[in-house]
Structures are given as C-alpha cells and as structure tokens.
Design a protein around this motif. Structure first.
Motif, PDB file in Angstrom:
ATOM      1  N   ILE A 123      71.374  14.050  84.080  1.00 49.38           N
ATOM      2  CA  ILE A 123      72.663  13.357  84.176  1.00 49.38           C
ATOM      3  C   ILE A 123      73.169  13.006  82.781  1.00 49.38           C
ATOM      4  N   MET A 124      72.275  12.510  81.940  1.00 50.27           N
ATOM      5  CA  MET A 124      72.667  12.162  80.572  1.00 50.27           C
ATOM      6  C   MET A 124      73.118  13.400  79.797  1.00 50.27           C
ATOM      7  N   ARG A 125      72.467  14.530  80.042  1.00 54.58           N
ATOM      8  CA  ARG A 125      72.855  15.783  79.379  1.00 54.58           C
ATOM      9  C   ARG A 125      74.275  16.181  79.763  1.00 54.58           C
ATOM     10  N   VAL A 126      74.607  16.043  81.044  1.00 58.40           N
ATOM     11  CA  VAL A 126      75.951  16.385  81.521  1.00 58.40           C
ATOM     12  C   VAL A 126      76.979  15.445  80.898  1.00 58.40           C
ATOM     13  N   ILE A 127      76.646  14.153  80.837  1.00 57.69           N
ATOM     14  CA  ILE A 127      77.562  13.175  80.222  1.00 57.69           C
ATOM     15  C   ILE A 127      77.754  13.490  78.742  1.00 57.69           C
ATOM     16  N   ALA A 128      76.664  13.836  78.048  1.00 55.46           N
ATOM     17  CA  ALA A 128      76.769  14.190  76.622  1.00 55.46           C
ATOM     18  C   ALA A 128      77.663  15.409  76.430  1.00 55.46           C
ATOM     19  N   ALA A 129      77.500  16.406  77.290  1.00 54.30           N
ATOM     20  CA  ALA A 129      78.344  17.608  77.195  1.00 54.30           C
ATOM     21  C   ALA A 129      79.799  17.261  77.473  1.00 54.30           C
ATOM     22  N   ALA A 130      80.039  16.402  78.472  1.00 55.95           N
ATOM     23  CA  ALA A 130      81.416  15.985  78.776  1.00 55.95           C
ATOM     24  C   ALA A 130      82.017  15.226  77.593  1.00 55.95           C
ATOM     25  N   CYS A 131      81.207  14.437  76.913  1.00 56.59           N
ATOM     26  CA  CYS A 131      81.703  13.726  75.725  1.00 56.59           C
ATOM     27  C   CYS A 131      82.088  14.701  74.622  1.00 56.59           C
ATOM     28  N   LEU A 132      81.286  15.758  74.449  1.00 58.35           N
ATOM     29  CA  LEU A 132      81.636  16.770  73.437  1.00 58.35           C
ATOM     30  C   LEU A 132      82.942  17.471  73.787  1.00 58.35           C
ATOM     31  N   VAL A 133      83.112  17.789  75.060  1.00 58.63           N
ATOM     32  CA  VAL A 133      84.363  18.416  75.498  1.00 58.63           C
ATOM     33  C   VAL A 133      85.523  17.447  75.286  1.00 58.63           C
ATOM     34  N   GLY A 134      85.302  16.196  75.623  1.00 58.41           N
ATOM     35  CA  GLY A 134      86.338  15.176  75.412  1.00 58.41           C
ATOM     36  C   GLY A 134      86.706  15.015  73.950  1.00 58.41           C
ATOM     37  N   MET A 135      85.693  15.051  73.080  1.00 62.63           N
ATOM     38  CA  MET A 135      85.961  14.962  71.641  1.00 62.63           C
ATOM     39  C   MET A 135      86.822  16.121  71.167  1.00 62.63           C
ATOM     40  N   ALA A 136      86.469  17.327  71.613  1.00 61.61           N
ATOM     41  CA  ALA A 136      87.239  18.512  71.204  1.00 61.61           C
ATOM     42  C   ALA A 136      88.663  18.453  71.748  1.00 61.61           C
ATOM     43  N   ALA A 137      88.793  18.043  73.015  1.00 64.47           N
ATOM     44  CA  ALA A 137      90.121  17.970  73.625  1.00 64.47           C
ATOM     45  C   ALA A 137      90.994  16.918  72.938  1.00 64.47           C
ATOM     46  N   MET A 138      90.409  15.753  72.683  1.00 66.02           N
ATOM     47  CA  MET A 138      91.173  14.685  72.023  1.00 66.02           C
ATOM     48  C   MET A 138      91.599  15.093  70.617  1.00 66.02           C
ATOM     49  N   THR A 139      90.669  15.686  69.881  1.00 64.74           N
ATOM     50  CA  THR A 139      90.986  16.108  68.514  1.00 64.74           C
ATOM     51  C   THR A 139      92.041  17.208  68.527  1.00 64.74           C
TER      52      THR A 139
ATOM     53  N   GLY B  88      73.519   9.731  71.643  1.00 68.30           N
ATOM     54  CA  GLY B  88      72.539   8.912  72.347  1.00 68.30           C
ATOM     55  C   GLY B  88      72.040   9.534  73.632  1.00 68.30           C
ATOM     56  N   PHE B  89      72.939  10.170  74.360  1.00 70.15           N
ATOM     57  CA  PHE B  89      72.557  10.756  75.647  1.00 70.15           C
ATOM     58  C   PHE B  89      71.933  12.140  75.506  1.00 70.15           C
ATOM     59  N   ALA B  90      72.057  12.767  74.352  1.00 70.28           N
ATOM     60  CA  ALA B  90      71.453  14.083  74.143  1.00 70.28           C
ATOM     61  C   ALA B  90      70.016  13.986  73.640  1.00 70.28           C
ATOM     62  N   LEU B  91      69.577  12.807  73.221  1.00 73.83           N
ATOM     63  CA  LEU B  91      68.225  12.658  72.674  1.00 73.83           C
ATOM     64  C   LEU B  91      67.120  13.080  73.648  1.00 73.83           C
ATOM     65  N   PRO B  92      67.136  12.622  74.911  1.00 75.76           N
ATOM     66  CA  PRO B  92      66.070  13.070  75.820  1.00 75.76           C
ATOM     67  C   PRO B  92      66.061  14.587  76.036  1.00 75.76           C
ATOM     68  N   TYR B  93      67.233  15.179  76.145  1.00 69.69           N
ATOM     69  CA  TYR B  93      67.313  16.629  76.328  1.00 69.69           C
ATOM     70  C   TYR B  93      66.756  17.353  75.103  1.00 69.69           C
ATOM     71  N   ALA B  94      67.137  16.896  73.915  1.00 71.65           N
ATOM     72  CA  ALA B  94      66.631  17.516  72.687  1.00 71.65           C
ATOM     73  C   ALA B  94      65.115  17.402  72.619  1.00 71.65           C
ATOM     74  N   HIS B  95      64.572  16.282  73.098  1.00 74.23           N
ATOM     75  CA  HIS B  95      63.118  16.111  73.096  1.00 74.23           C
ATOM     76  C   HIS B  95      62.455  17.112  74.032  1.00 74.23           C
ATOM     77  N   TYR B  96      62.967  17.249  75.238  1.00 68.32           N
ATOM     78  CA  TYR B  96      62.357  18.172  76.194  1.00 68.32           C
ATOM     79  C   TYR B  96      62.510  19.626  75.777  1.00 68.32           C
ATOM     80  N   GLN B  97      63.570  19.935  75.074  1.00 67.03           N
ATOM     81  CA  GLN B  97      63.772  21.303  74.592  1.00 67.03           C
ATOM     82  C   GLN B  97      63.025  21.572  73.294  1.00 67.03           C
ATOM     83  N   LYS B  98      62.426  20.539  72.738  1.00 66.62           N
ATOM     84  CA  LYS B  98      61.731  20.615  71.449  1.00 66.62           C
ATOM     85  C   LYS B  98      62.661  21.175  70.370  1.00 66.62           C
ATOM     86  N   SER B  99      63.911  20.731  70.423  1.00 68.09           N
ATOM     87  CA  SER B  99      64.894  21.231  69.465  1.00 68.09           C
ATOM     88  C   SER B  99      65.084  20.290  68.288  1.00 68.09           C
TER      89      SER B  99
END
Length: 161
Positions: free
Chosen positions: A14-30, A60-71
């Motif tokens: 869920i946090m990953r989806v929210i983080a992705a939506a925030c990135l899309v929102g940032m791009a759209a707003m900019t 903040g919301f991408a941190l758990p995903y980055a950890h699980y992906q070992k990225s």
C-alpha cells in the motif's frame, strides 16, 4: 512468522502505491505549473509546497519497498567475495545497525512532529500544518524499522531451524 509478516507485506505494498502516486502527482503538478507559467503567465499558487510534501511522502513510503528489493546502496564488490557465513554476519550487523538508527530517527521525528503541533507551525504559502507531514514521514520510517526487525527475526529463526 508468516502471519506476522503478511500484514507488514500488505502495508509495504500500500505504501509503495502511495509513493508511486505521489511521484505521479509531483510530475503532474510540476508540468501543470510550468505549462501555466509559460502559456498564461499564471503559476499554481503553493505548487512548490505541494511538490515538496509529495516528495517527502514518496521518500518515506518507498523505504520499505527499497529495503525488500535490496535497492539501497551497498558495498557489493567486497561483500560478494566473502564466504556465505561472513556475508550473513555482515548482513545481520548491517540490519541491526540500521534498525537502531532508523528507530532513533523514528522516535525523534515523532517527538518533533508533536513539538510542531504544539507550536502551530504552518507552511509559508498555503499555511498547511507541517506536523502532519512529519508524522507521515515518521510512519514511513516506523514501517521501515519493522521490516528491518522482521529480517533480523528471520535471520535467527532460519539459523535455529
């Protein structure tokens, strides 16, 4: 262990989806702000604040995903050459040190959000309460700490089995 990890995995998704939506929102707003500035000489009021808040939530919301992906960044060239047992020990030490650091950051960030709430601190243009953003970021770090803790527990249960 799997029952305990399942809610954490769902939260991470869920946090990953929210983080992705925030990135899309940032791009759209900019993009909208640049377009309106160029075409109509009318910027979006508070766009910089909104984009900054979305960026904080995305990180903040991408941190758990980055950890699980070992990225996250690691010294792979050195660690890959070590024997498996030593690699596992280095991984455990890294997870424990990161867990300690992230736990302290989460705790201090949560206290800082409370201080901001008491002082009534708001953003400059839109006058949005800043403590909400800090609470959201501390939640992201909290879930990241839980992910690290789950990996530490998994390390010890795997060795005992």
């Amino acid at each position: 262990m799997e029952e305990a990890k399942r809610p954490l995995h769902i939260t991470e998704k869920i946090m990953r989806v929210i983080a992705a939506a925030c990135l899309v929102g940032m791009a759209a707003m900019t993009g909208a702000d640049v377009f309106l500035r160029g075409a109509f000489n009318t910027p979006i009021f508070g766009c910089e604040e909104i984009v900054a808040i979305l960026g904080v939530v995305a990180v903040g919301f991408a941190l758990p995903y980055a950890h699980y992906q070992k990225s996250h960044i690691g010294v792979e060239i050195l660690v890959r050459r070590l024997p498996k047992r030593v690699r596992d020990g280095v991984g455990l030490a890294t997870n424990l040190a990161t867990l300690a650091l992230v736990s302290i950051i989460t705790w201090r960030m949560f206290l800082y959000a409370g201080t901001l709430a008491e002082s009534g601190e708001v953003s400059m243009n839109l006058e949005l309460p800043e403590y909400y953003v800090v609470y959201v970021l501390s939640f992201g770090f909290f879930v990241y700490a839980l992910c690290l803790l789950a990996d530490v527990v998994k390390f010890f249960t795997k060795r005992g089995a």
